[in-house]
Write a protein that holds these residues in place. Structure first.
Motif, PDB file in Angstrom:
ATOM      1  N   CYS A 222      31.455  38.781  44.949  1.00 19.98           N
ATOM      2  CA  CYS A 222      32.616  37.618  44.754  1.00 19.98           C
ATOM      3  C   CYS A 222      32.431  36.877  45.626  1.00 19.98           C
ATOM      4  O   CYS A 222      33.051  36.352  46.667  1.00 19.98           O
ATOM      5  CB  CYS A 222      33.824  38.942  44.708  1.00 19.98           C
ATOM      6  SG  CYS A 222      35.215  37.817  43.634  1.00 19.98           S
ATOM      7  N   CYS A 225      36.546  37.280  46.088  1.00 23.27           N
ATOM      8  CA  CYS A 225      37.300  38.367  47.793  1.00 23.27           C
ATOM      9  C   CYS A 225      35.600  38.882  48.285  1.00 23.27           C
ATOM     10  O   CYS A 225      36.372  39.708  49.135  1.00 23.27           O
ATOM     11  CB  CYS A 225      38.371  39.112  46.663  1.00 23.27           C
ATOM     12  SG  CYS A 225      37.135  40.502  45.364  1.00 23.27           S
ATOM     13  N   SER A 227      33.215  41.592  47.103  1.00 17.97           N
ATOM     14  CA  SER A 227      33.401  42.731  46.098  1.00 17.97           C
ATOM     15  C   SER A 227      31.729  42.396  46.288  1.00 17.97           C
ATOM     16  O   SER A 227      31.199  41.398  45.834  1.00 17.97           O
ATOM     17  CB  SER A 227      34.115  43.413  45.002  1.00 17.97           C
ATOM     18  OG  SER A 227      35.834  43.030  45.632  1.00 17.97           O
ATOM     19  N   CYS A 242      33.901  38.939  40.606  1.00 17.67           N
ATOM     20  CA  CYS A 242      33.995  41.035  40.186  1.00 17.67           C
ATOM     21  C   CYS A 242      35.084  40.944  39.330  1.00 17.67           C
ATOM     22  O   CYS A 242      36.141  39.521  38.662  1.00 17.67           O
ATOM     23  CB  CYS A 242      34.556  41.619  41.463  1.00 17.67           C
ATOM     24  SG  CYS A 242      36.038  41.369  42.294  1.00 17.67           S
ATOM     25  N   CYS A 245      38.902  39.678  40.176  1.00 17.26           N
ATOM     26  CA  CYS A 245      39.256  38.440  40.290  1.00 17.26           C
ATOM     27  C   CYS A 245      38.750  37.493  38.925  1.00 17.26           C
ATOM     28  O   CYS A 245      39.492  37.097  38.575  1.00 17.26           O
ATOM     29  CB  CYS A 245      37.686  38.016  41.024  1.00 17.26           C
ATOM     30  SG  CYS A 245      38.194  38.329  42.781  1.00 17.26           S
ATOM     31  N   ARG A 308      45.716  37.755  45.168  1.00 13.71           N
ATOM     32  CA  ARG A 308      44.561  37.363  43.845  1.00 13.71           C
ATOM     33  C   ARG A 308      44.953  35.650  43.447  1.00 13.71           C
ATOM     34  O   ARG A 308      43.969  35.270  43.458  1.00 13.71           O
ATOM     35  CB  ARG A 308      43.457  38.485  43.136  1.00 13.71           C
ATOM     36  CG  ARG A 308      42.215  38.804  43.964  1.00 13.71           C
ATOM     37  CD  ARG A 308      41.963  39.966  42.600  1.00 13.71           C
ATOM     38  NE  ARG A 308      41.799  41.107  43.663  1.00 13.71           N
ATOM     39  CZ  ARG A 308      40.802  41.666  43.449  1.00 13.71           C
ATOM     40  NH1 ARG A 308      39.764  41.298  44.363  1.00 13.71           N
ATOM     41  NH2 ARG A 308      40.623  42.434  44.896  1.00 13.71           N
TER      42      ARG A 308
HETATM   43 ZN    ZN Z   1      36.807  39.436  43.416  1.00 12.48          ZN
END
Ligand code: ZN
Length: 889
Positions: A222, A225, A227, A242, A245, A308
């Motif tokens: 991602c 973040c 991921s 992701c 997000c 986030r």
């Molecule tokens: Zn993410």
């Protein structure tokens, strides 16, 4: 070798029924008729151990546990069926021998169940055993059948749609049939709905695009973040993200980021876009967007949603971590640099310029190629074009783009909903034109933006009902014109519908009302109205409806205070003037007259306002509300019970069930219109209506989130600590719940003041209201204990000050006096003395009149005129009105 035909089944009863039988590589199924999509029964081919002839055109299908006997029309047919079935069963065995040997239940459903259990299904007497597995939902008669793999039917979820209906019910809709399920509890229902939605997602998913985009290393994590395996993307920012997000990206709005799924939104992923993501991708995007992220602000795969959101707003909306372009702040230079960059393959430069302020629709100064997009096209820069196209929102309709380039696909059709036809549409220089296709130069039709009067956006719900069996087009908006014509447009995604709507709105809304464009409106338009200080003259205003709030901007650009439609005192519609219809949303102290000039458009407004002013659901905040945030329904009932006296056993006596039901329905439909009257409504029915409302309330008065904490607090032994906890919990409730709880406890507090008459002391009230408010069975007294504590500590918990308390005491005294008076027959309950002024508010014009509950305004007027010996002359018109001194009226 799929095979179809009519056969007679079933086996044991000796009465053969004609069934349409189908066999494919996986299942032998039979149907009522060949038109049916859903079978009466399915038998997995893998569970068939033997197929044999049993005489008289009959043959037997033997499974591990059950035999089915079929009878064909003739022996030749029969033999054909046997041969086909044997062949398919053989092939199956040779393909997966280990599976057949391993277990009797070889059906895929038993191996891959995502969720299984019993559900009620409308049309079936007994509960069915339902299994969600992969991209299908299987129905079985019972758990035993499920184990054997022999079911009723299965539903392919690529055509499914799941919708919650009520607390326990939900519908699985397909183009062929609606399956109405009911679960045992609300929580169970939610689990089922989620499992089925997952199943739909799986049915629609396709990982080909994802695999190609993931081929680039940086796209495997991602962009925001980190991921792994992110399967969503923002197609204008060119980042792979992701699911979590993606959810937050959506909150930023499509003007900033356009979120699409790599797996589900297959149509978006053109060859160019995939290539752009491979060339560009997370690495290049982050070199720009995340050039300066302080480690303390970065997020990781486990970050919470608030963190986030904060990060994404800073990153993309504010551009806080950007790598600034050296030309930042110099518009002309930025635009010139953009025109140069788009003719090269330097996508990073285009990105930096675009997101540092260069205008995607700037004037290139080249008459042949008036836009950067046209320049990119001439230079053969396909990926630059793709990138520009996805970032065209701002000023896209500025009028300097060529028709063919600045347009997108829209579906349009005047007035005919069921027969959408695909049209190529453009919006340019204040004209919305639609073409047969994108190669046509002559439009089929045009709408001049200045003629547009209203733009409503449609939700999918209204659609399903009217689209019938046609494929539902869920994202539509309408355009009403001055000629009272209606055009309906449909788009493939809600984002693009909104984008078109906003672009059209932008070009038709008066500059003075531009601030309305920032709202997430469902309906936007211009109307004539009277209100505020300019009652003598109707003026043009711009109206935007957002949820249950009506925003108004007058023609001189003054924004009025938004009207909370759920808090309206009255909503009248009628005829204003001779031919013009009118709607009149009225609030305490403020009346707004809305005048319609075109029937179609006006009816649309009336309907939308009525709907927005009504209750929209079964939770507290969705009800019509009073000024103090208490549901009108609750307020009306409490008022009535207070006025009519809280007789013996109030709230304990049961009213008439049918009356309670109909009264509750009436109040829920439109509490504003219901007038509770003595003689017409029994006080016990009203009391029961109030109880029923709270018992059935969605989410409950104490909310599902907090109710356990309230119950838990009853265990605190220290009284002071307990009251403290209650106060804390009260503060945590949503404002409407808090206001309602206070109003109700205040009412119960008063009721127990009369316990000498009505036998309802605090404890008795708590026994009734505890289980009602907490929606429990009342087997333990915890719920009752909460209510008892709330009443006993009413003053401390709700912070009631002396003034409020005194007012309440006065009211109680007044009610008591009134009761005494009414029992001695001198006065009717509900009478009150009121001061009436004639023409002016002066002591000399003052009259005191006893107004009974049945007195009309007309009678009151005549009474006053009579007292002052005023004779009505012809063409005289007298009226009376109420002045609410607390409001500025
Ligand atoms: Zn993410």
């Amino acid at each position: 070798i799929p095979s179809n035909g009519f056969l007679r089944s079933p086996p044991r009863s000796y009465i053969y029924q004609k069934r349409w039988v189908k066999v494919d590589a996986d299942y032998l199924r039979y149907f009522d008729s060949e038109k049916d999509t859903y079978s009466k029964r399915f038998i997995p081919v893998s569970s068939i151990s033997r197929v044999a002839s049993v005489g008289d055109q009959k043959f037997e299908v033997v499974t591990n546990n059950r035999n089915f006997v079929f009878r064909a029309e003739n022996d030749a047919d029969r033999n054909e069926w046997i041969r086909t079935l044997q062949q398919i069963a053989e092939e199956r065995k040779s393909k997966a021998p280990e599976r057949t040997l391993m277990s009797s239940a070889t059906d895929s459903a038993t191996e891959l169940a995502d969720k299984s259990g019993f559900l009620e299904l409308r049309g079936f007497k007994h509960k069915l055993f339902v299994v969600v597995a992969g991209d299908k939902v299987f129905l079985y008669k019972n758990a035993e059948d499920y184990r054997l793999g022999i079911g009723i039917t299965y539903i392919e979820m690529n055509v499914g749609n799941v919708k919650e209906v009520d607390r326990r019910g939900f519908d699985l809709t397909t183009p062929y049939k609606i399956f109405s399920f009911s679960a045992d509890s609300e929580q169970e229902k939610e689990e089922w709905v989620e499992a089925m939605q997952q199943s739909i997602a799986e049915a629609l998913s396709n990982s080909e695009v994802a695999e190609r985009i993931w081929a680039v290393e940086s796209n495997r994590f991602c962009a925001d973040c980190g991921s792994p395996k992110p399967d969503w993307a923002s197609i204008n920012l060119c980042v792979v993200i992701c699911k979590r997000c993606a959810g937050e990206h959506r909150g930023l709005g499509p003007g900033i980021t356009k979120v699409r799924s790599l797996k589900m939104d297959r149509k978006v992923w053109t060859e160019e876009l995939i290539e752009l993501f491979q060339k560009f991708g997370n690495m290049m995007a982050n070199q720009f967007w995340a050039a300066n992220v302080p480690p303390s602000e970065a997020i990781g795969p486990t970050s919470g949603s608030q963190e986030r959101r904060r990060f994404l707003i800073a990153k993309y909306r504010e551009g806080k971590y950007r790598h600034y372009h050296p030309l930042f702040g110099n518009q002309e230079e930025l635009d010139r640099a953009l025109c140069a960059a788009v003719t090269t393959s330097d996508l990073a430069e285009t990105q930096a310029l675009l997101f540092c302020g260069a205008s995607v629709t700037c004037d290139t100064g080249d008459p042949q190629c008036p836009t950067p997009l046209a320049l990119a096209e001439r230079s053969g820069q396909r990926l630059q074009m793709e990138f520009l196209l996805h970032n065209k929102t701002s000023g896209w309709f500025g009028g300097c783009c060529g028709a063919g380039q600045s347009s997108g696909r829209l579906l349009s059709a005047p007035l005919c909903r069921a027969e959408f036809s695909r049209r190529w549409c453009t919006l340019q220089d204040g004209v919305l034109s639609y073409y047969e296709n994108d190669r046509n130069a002559v439009p089929n039709g045009e709408i001049r933006v200045e003629e547009i009067v209203c733009l409503p956006l449609h939700s999918c719900r209204t659609w399903h009902s009217c689209s019938g069996t046609h494929e539902a087009i869920e994202n539509t908006f309408e355009v009403y014109t001055e000629a009272d014509r209606l055009y309906l447009f449909g788009l493939e995604s809600p984002d693009s519908a909104r984008e078109w709507l906003k672009s059209i709105a932008k070009s038709f809304v008066h500059p003075h009302a531009e601030e309305l464009l920032a709202l997430d409106f469902e309906r936007l338009g211009r109307l004539h109205y009277k209100g505020g200080l300019t009652l003598e003259r109707a003026q043009e205003g711009w109206f935007a409806l957002v949820g249950s709030t009506l925003h108004v901007c007058s023609e001189d650009g003054r924004r009025q205070e938004p009207l909370q439609l759920r808090k309206l005192q009255e909503l009248c519609d009628g005829v204003w003037g001779i031919t013009s219809p009118r709607a009149e949303p009225r609030r305490a102290g403020r009346t707004l007259y809305i005048q319609g000039e075109r029937k179609l458009d006006f009816l649309g407004w009336v309907h939308a306002i009525q709907k927005a002013a009504g209750s929209s659901g079964d939770t507290l905040s969705e009800q019509q509300l009073t000024e103090s945030d208490v549901p009108l329904l609750v307020d009306r009932c409490i008022d009535y019970i207070t006025q009519c006296g809280t007789g013996q056993g109030i709230y304990r006596k049961s009213g008439q069930n049918s009356k309670t039901t109909s009264l509750l329905e009436m109040l829920q439909r439109d509490a504003r219109r219901v007038r509770l009257k003595e003689g017409e409504h029994q006080v016990d029915d009203v009391a029961n209506t109030l109880k029923r409302f709270f018992r059935d309330l969605g989410d409950g008065l104490f909310t599902r989130r907090w109710a356990p904490d309230w119950l838990w607090a009853t265990a605190l032994e220290d009284e002071e600590a307990k009251v403290g906890k209650y106060r804390q919990l009260l503060a945590a409730l949503p404002p409407v719940n808090r206001a309602t709880l206070k109003a109700l406890i205040n009412h119960l507090f008063r009721v127990q003041c009369f316990s000498g008459e009505n036998q309802m002391n605090t404890h008795n009230l708590a026994i009734v209201f505890g289980p009602t408010l907490f929606q429990t069975d009342g087997k333990d007294y915890k719920a009752g204990r909460v209510v008892e504590d709330l009443i006993s500590h009413y003053v401390e918990i709700f912070n009631v000050n002396d003034q409020e308390m005194k007012k309440q005491q006065d009211e109680i005294t007044a009610i008591m006096k009134m009761r005494e008076a009414s029992s001695s027959g001198t006065q009717q309950a509900g009478d009150f003395i009121c001061t009436v002024y004639l023409e002016e508010k002066k002591t000399e014009t003052e009259q005191h009149v006893k107004v009974s509950t049945t007195m009309t305004a007309e009678e009151l007027t005549f009474e006053i005129l009579d007292r002052r010996k005023i004779v009505m002359k012809e063409k005289d018109y007298w009226s009376c009105f109420e002045v609410n001194e607390r409001e500025e009226a």
